[in-house]
Write a protein that holds these residues in place. Sequence first.
Motif, PDB file in Angstrom:
ATOM      1  N   ASP A 168       0.805  -1.215   0.000  1.00  0.00           N
ATOM      2  CA  ASP A 168       0.000   0.000   0.000  1.00  0.00           C
ATOM      3  C   ASP A 168       0.844   1.272   0.000  1.00  0.00           C
ATOM      4  OD1 ASP A 168       0.759   0.399   2.636  1.00  0.00           O
ATOM      5  OD2 ASP A 168      -1.170  -0.170   3.481  1.00  0.00           O
ATOM      6  N   ARG A 169       2.128   1.152  -0.375  1.00  0.00           N
ATOM      7  CA  ARG A 169       2.914   2.349  -0.679  1.00  0.00           C
ATOM      8  C   ARG A 169       2.634   2.838  -2.095  1.00  0.00           C
ATOM      9  NH1 ARG A 169       8.876   0.554   1.600  1.00  0.00           N
ATOM     10  NH2 ARG A 169       8.618   1.255   3.750  1.00  0.00           N
ATOM     11  N   ASP A 170       2.026   1.982  -2.901  1.00  0.00           N
ATOM     12  CA  ASP A 170       1.914   2.263  -4.325  1.00  0.00           C
ATOM     13  C   ASP A 170       0.466   2.249  -4.804  1.00  0.00           C
ATOM     14  OD1 ASP A 170       4.784   2.234  -4.699  1.00  0.00           O
ATOM     15  OD2 ASP A 170       4.654   0.079  -4.390  1.00  0.00           O
ATOM     16  N   ALA A 171       0.311   2.773  -6.021  1.00  0.00           N
ATOM     17  CA  ALA A 171      -0.956   2.709  -6.753  1.00  0.00           C
ATOM     18  C   ALA A 171      -2.124   3.149  -5.880  1.00  0.00           C
ATOM     19  CB  ALA A 171      -1.169   1.301  -7.314  1.00  0.00           C
ATOM     20  N   GLU A 172      -3.317   2.568  -6.143  1.00  0.00           N
ATOM     21  CA  GLU A 172      -4.506   3.021  -5.437  1.00  0.00           C
ATOM     22  C   GLU A 172      -4.554   2.539  -4.003  1.00  0.00           C
ATOM     23  OE1 GLU A 172      -5.834  -1.022  -6.544  1.00  0.00           O
ATOM     24  OE2 GLU A 172      -4.457   0.487  -7.269  1.00  0.00           O
ATOM     25  N   MET A 173      -3.659   1.626  -3.604  1.00  0.00           N
ATOM     26  CA  MET A 173      -3.658   1.146  -2.235  1.00  0.00           C
ATOM     27  C   MET A 173      -2.774   2.002  -1.331  1.00  0.00           C
ATOM     28  SD  MET A 173      -5.750  -1.327  -2.216  1.00  0.00           S
ATOM     29  CE  MET A 173      -5.493  -2.613  -1.003  1.00  0.00           C
ATOM     30  N   ARG A 174      -2.218   3.105  -1.869  1.00  0.00           N
ATOM     31  CA  ARG A 174      -1.363   3.961  -1.053  1.00  0.00           C
ATOM     32  C   ARG A 174      -2.145   4.445   0.169  1.00  0.00           C
ATOM     33  NH1 ARG A 174       0.105   7.341  -4.653  1.00  0.00           N
ATOM     34  NH2 ARG A 174       2.079   6.337  -5.147  1.00  0.00           N
ATOM     35  N   GLY A 175      -1.561   4.250   1.351  1.00  0.00           N
ATOM     36  CA  GLY A 175      -2.258   4.613   2.574  1.00  0.00           C
ATOM     37  C   GLY A 175      -3.165   3.514   3.076  1.00  0.00           C
ATOM     38  N   GLY A 176      -3.196   2.359   2.391  1.00  0.00           N
ATOM     39  CA  GLY A 176      -4.011   1.245   2.840  1.00  0.00           C
ATOM     40  C   GLY A 176      -5.497   1.490   2.617  1.00  0.00           C
ATOM     41  N   MET A 177      -6.282   0.651   3.259  1.00  0.00           N
ATOM     42  CA  MET A 177      -7.732   0.811   3.228  1.00  0.00           C
ATOM     43  C   MET A 177      -8.181   1.356   4.571  1.00  0.00           C
ATOM     44  SD  MET A 177      -8.946  -2.691   1.330  1.00  0.00           S
ATOM     45  CE  MET A 177     -10.501  -1.943   0.816  1.00  0.00           C
ATOM     46  N   GLN A 178      -9.364   1.941   4.576  1.00  0.00           N
ATOM     47  CA  GLN A 178      -9.951   2.377   5.840  1.00  0.00           C
ATOM     48  C   GLN A 178     -11.452   2.173   5.785  1.00  0.00           C
ATOM     49  OE1 GLN A 178      -9.522   6.692   6.573  1.00  0.00           O
ATOM     50  NE2 GLN A 178      -8.502   6.809   4.582  1.00  0.00           N
TER      51      GLN A 178
END
Length: 284
Positions: A168-178
Amino acid sequence: MPCFASSARCATGTGDVMLELESNMLCFSFPDLHREARVNVALRRTYRVVADGEPHERNGAEASIQLRHVDDFADKVPKLWRDQGGVMAPLHGAEALRVVFSGRYPFAIKIAAGRINALTWESWSNELHDNPQDYLVVPQTKSVDGFLVNDGLVRQFVAPLDDDTFMDRDAEMRGGMQIIAYPLRRELYERLEDTSGERDAPSSGEPESDQQLETQESPIIAASNPGGFITQAFEPDLFGIDAWNQEHSNRCFIHIASARSWFSITGENSPTGPFSPSDSFGRD
């Protein structure tokens, strides 16, 4: 299903709330609001469809995903994860993610990946909005597989194909899910219980409306989300936005690590190999 296990550190919580991790499932509960006010959230890994611009049917193959407390492995994860807390999960780069909900008590659920709301493509905010509707209603919604693109079509939640250590450092997963959960107001739930079979809004059965959430094409789809299209529809909120207790809420971050790095982070074996198109049944 009751949750009795250890508590995860909440990112945001209002009112008297609990967030616990039990059997690889997050349990959001609001015991001071109502003894039945809880919703369970599980992650499932599933087949990643080809991103060819064509819609695909949902594949039935799926398996559970381990969830672990970020705080338990603070010396082996990025600073952002430590700051946000929550839980972490492993995923193969060739897989997609499905979020599954269970529980009887109605909840409004907001979900985002990379700080982008999965229903509206707008930047994350904690508050509920109904124009356009930026949340799901549980239990009438059983699961969500991706970003809503238009009526009956979503683009899968996926991680980068390069299988980097911290996806989740990259693409649309940057910052993870919430995920943030808002329970139905107590008085409305008790009224639903009193009327039982004469409810004004759908429960866990078939939806009572053929309406669909309003959607519009997003100009950032191609740039930010490489997942393929699958068919999935969501029903609009028939309770109305004022039915949700926004004074009581709880939010949790879910961080995605690569299956390859899972052992080095946790000391646990990584999940079995990624799903392929030939997988047609769930496996754990």
